[in-house]
Design an enzyme around this catalytic site. Structure first.
Site, PDB file in Angstrom:
ATOM      1  N   LYS A 129       0.870  -1.175   0.000  1.00  0.00           N
ATOM      2  CA  LYS A 129       0.000   0.000   0.000  1.00  0.00           C
ATOM      3  C   LYS A 129       0.908   1.227   0.000  1.00  0.00           C
ATOM      4  O   LYS A 129       1.448   1.610   1.016  1.00  0.00           O
ATOM      5  CB  LYS A 129      -0.887  -0.013   1.247  1.00  0.00           C
ATOM      6  CG  LYS A 129      -2.267   0.653   1.074  1.00  0.00           C
ATOM      7  CD  LYS A 129      -2.223   2.104   0.668  1.00  0.00           C
ATOM      8  CE  LYS A 129      -1.875   3.012   1.822  1.00  0.00           C
ATOM      9  NZ  LYS A 129      -1.879   4.457   1.401  1.00  0.00           N
ATOM     10  N   GLY A 137       2.201   4.626  13.407  1.00  0.00           N
ATOM     11  CA  GLY A 137       3.120   3.547  13.742  1.00  0.00           C
ATOM     12  C   GLY A 137       2.787   2.878  15.068  1.00  0.00           C
ATOM     13  O   GLY A 137       2.825   1.641  15.190  1.00  0.00           O
ATOM     14  N   GLU A 169       9.512   2.465  11.164  1.00  0.00           N
ATOM     15  CA  GLU A 169      10.433   3.586  11.090  1.00  0.00           C
ATOM     16  C   GLU A 169       9.590   4.847  11.056  1.00  0.00           C
ATOM     17  O   GLU A 169       8.756   5.023  10.159  1.00  0.00           O
ATOM     18  CB  GLU A 169      11.331   3.489   9.857  1.00  0.00           C
ATOM     19  CG  GLU A 169      12.352   2.375   9.935  1.00  0.00           C
ATOM     20  CD  GLU A 169      13.313   2.500  11.105  1.00  0.00           C
ATOM     21  OE1 GLU A 169      13.551   3.638  11.568  1.00  0.00           O
ATOM     22  OE2 GLU A 169      13.822   1.468  11.552  1.00  0.00           O
ATOM     23  N   CYS A 186      12.983  12.021   7.023  1.00  0.00           N
ATOM     24  CA  CYS A 186      12.977  11.691   8.454  1.00  0.00           C
ATOM     25  C   CYS A 186      14.345  11.936   9.071  1.00  0.00           C
ATOM     26  O   CYS A 186      14.459  12.109  10.286  1.00  0.00           O
ATOM     27  CB  CYS A 186      12.527  10.247   8.672  1.00  0.00           C
ATOM     28  SG  CYS A 186      13.496   9.022   7.777  1.00  0.00           S
ATOM     29  N   GLU A 194       8.442  17.351  15.237  1.00  0.00           N
ATOM     30  CA  GLU A 194       8.857  17.168  13.845  1.00  0.00           C
ATOM     31  C   GLU A 194       8.021  18.054  12.927  1.00  0.00           C
ATOM     32  O   GLU A 194       6.792  18.021  12.970  1.00  0.00           O
ATOM     33  CB  GLU A 194       8.709  15.708  13.431  1.00  0.00           C
ATOM     34  CG  GLU A 194       9.244  15.432  12.044  1.00  0.00           C
ATOM     35  CD  GLU A 194       9.212  13.963  11.676  1.00  0.00           C
ATOM     36  OE1 GLU A 194      10.177  13.485  11.049  1.00  0.00           O
ATOM     37  OE2 GLU A 194       8.223  13.286  12.004  1.00  0.00           O
TER      38      GLU A 194
END
Length: 479
Positions: A174, A232, A249, A283, A380
């Site tokens: 996906k 996640g 990750e 990232c 972030e």
């Protein structure tokens, strides 16, 4: 306008619903690059059934033969690299040289894992009884679900799918819904290289409709995910609940530490590369710069001056250093954080504006006098925004670097080997650079972070074998 399809059981088929979603060019947001399936769980179930049916034959195929297919796919990607890179640039926004580099990196990853077919796949141990042969062998997990992000739409899928395939798993993939065209190119190369029907299945669609279904299906024995921390964590809980393997990750708030003895010009250049390439949408991008107090003024001035000279614009133009953000949502998030920085009292040195109404552009942005506990310094942002934080010396710089819920990548700039090695020993990150940018990773070494940046797993290199295989221990005695 071309309409694309899912790849299920070796055939390109539309979504059962017949619904399509547009692929938007972030440089010219009025331009639609193609239409892609808006799939639902019924399409995903078709892919899972195909992966289950293909598994026995694929896992029994020689690993050497599986490697030969990956070699062919790598050659096809290399031959098509210019076309793939152009489409990647059009739909994601990174500059054409960066897109070409990522495309060739995907080919290199496929070649690396093709080569792993000729490495050891088990070990022999000494046994207490000398007539016993005691050894291990590795076998595939089964069906693996792969969920990939938009910021590296060919490299990250390659480093997940290639090891999954070489070790005998079948895959339901996906991809991110804002970079579907690049996913089409990777799937096409693998399909054209001879991956059998059902071994790799590509299902386009929204994560909100497909993600939970893929993660919670009992036929899926492993999930490899790169994306946000919130998603996640939910994946980790769902997989742990039913006993499936998972590899996550996630985010980063990566710090570059610049000590007083550093090569200032090098530190500025590496900060620019780490923070502004790919429009900061990595990232591993440099998001914080912790600078020793005695040089913070000189460093910030030099950094801001370089940022003002960066060309922001059409990523297909060879003069462009930084393209647009990948989507309207991403642009809004970055502009919101810039406003948050202002409200928190940080000093905006340069940038902080929307530069073009035709696409999702934001100028390279530098803040100084940043509170290390502010949102600007701890959350972030995933955009071209750098927060400069002063430190009294190495001791405080380490403290500030480690004072984060993330621990993916970091860098230190110094000419003092002793300080560099102390930083390596004490910083809490999975990837450490000395006198180079925080972003960038070789395909044959482990990749991953500490703390909330990962599930304590590692990707790429031989580390991938630990996730995509399971071990059998065999005691073989004479009759």
């Amino acid at each position: 306008m071309e309409a694309y399809n899912n790849l299920i059981n070796g055939r390109w088929v539309g979504a059962r619903s017949g619904q399509l979603r547009p692929d938007i060019n972030p440089s010219r947001s009025a331009e639609v690059l193609g239409q892609f399936p808006d799939s639902d769980p019924a399409d995903l179930n078709d892919a899972l059934e195909a992966a289950a049916a293909a598994l026995p034959k694929w896992r029994s195929l020689s690993i050497i033969a599986r490697g030969d297919i990956l070699y062919r796919a790598a050659d096809l990607i290399t031959a098509r690299a210019d076309a793939i890179a152009r489409d990647l640039t059009l739909e994601e926004g990174k500059t054409l040289p960066e897109a070409k580099g990522e495309t060739l990196r995907a080919a290199a990853i496929l070649r690396y894992y093709a080569g792993e077919a000729r490495q050891e796949i088990g070990e022999v141990y000494a046994a207490t009884d000398p007539t016993t042969m005691l050894y291990t062998k590795r076998e595939p997990l089964g069906i693996v679900g792969v969920i990939t992000p938009w910021n590296f739409p060919i490299a990250i899928p390659a480093w997940k799918i290639a090891p999954a395939l070489i070790y005998g798993n079948t895959v339901v993939w996906k991809p991110a819904d804002i970079t579907p065209l690049t996913a089409f190119h990777l799937a096409t190369a693998l399909h054209d290289a001879g991956v059998p029907a059902g071994v790799l299945n590509l299902v386009y669609g929204r994560g909100s409709k497909l993600g939970n279904v893929l993660v919670e299906d009992s036929r899926v024995r492993g999930i490899s995910f790169t994306g946000s921390n919130g998603v996640g964590r939910r994946i980790g809980v769902a997989c742990a609940t039913r006993g499936a393997k998972y590899q996550l990750e996630m985010g980063g708030k990566n710090a570059a530490v610049v000590l007083a003895d550093a090569d200032l010009e090098l530190a500025v250049e590496m900060t620019i590369r780490g923070a502004m390439r790919s429009t900061g949408q990595k990232c591993t991008a440099t998001s914080r710069v912790i600078v020793e107090q005695s040089i913070v003024g000189a460093f910030t001035e030099a950094l801001a001056e370089r940022c003002r000279k960066l060309v922001v614009g059409d990523p297909l133009d060879s003069a462009t250093y930084m393209g647009p953000l990948a989507s309207l949502d991403q642009q809004k998030t970055v502009l919101d954080y810039i406003e948050i920085g202002r409200q928190e009292g940080a000093r905006l040195v340069t940038g902080g504006t929307q530069t073009d109404n035709t696409g999702f552009f934001v100028s390279p942005t530098v803040f100084t006098a940043v509170d290390p506990h502010s949102r600007l310094a701890t959350e972030e942002i995933f955009g071209p925004v750098v927060a400069v934080v002063p430190a009294t010396g190495l001791e405080q710089a380490l403290q500030l670097a480690n004072d984060s819920s993330f621990g993916l990548s970091t860098a230190v700039f110094t000419k003092d080997l002793t300080k560099a090695l102390r930083f390596v020993d004490e910083v809490e990150c999975g990837i450490i650079h000395v006198n180079s940018e925080t972003a960038g990773a070789e395909p044959h070494v482990p990749f991953g972070g500490m703390k909330e940046s990962s599930s304590s797993s590692r990707e790429q290199g031989k580390s991938a074998r630990e996730f995509y295989t399971q071990v059998k221990t065999i005691y073989l005695d004479r009759s």
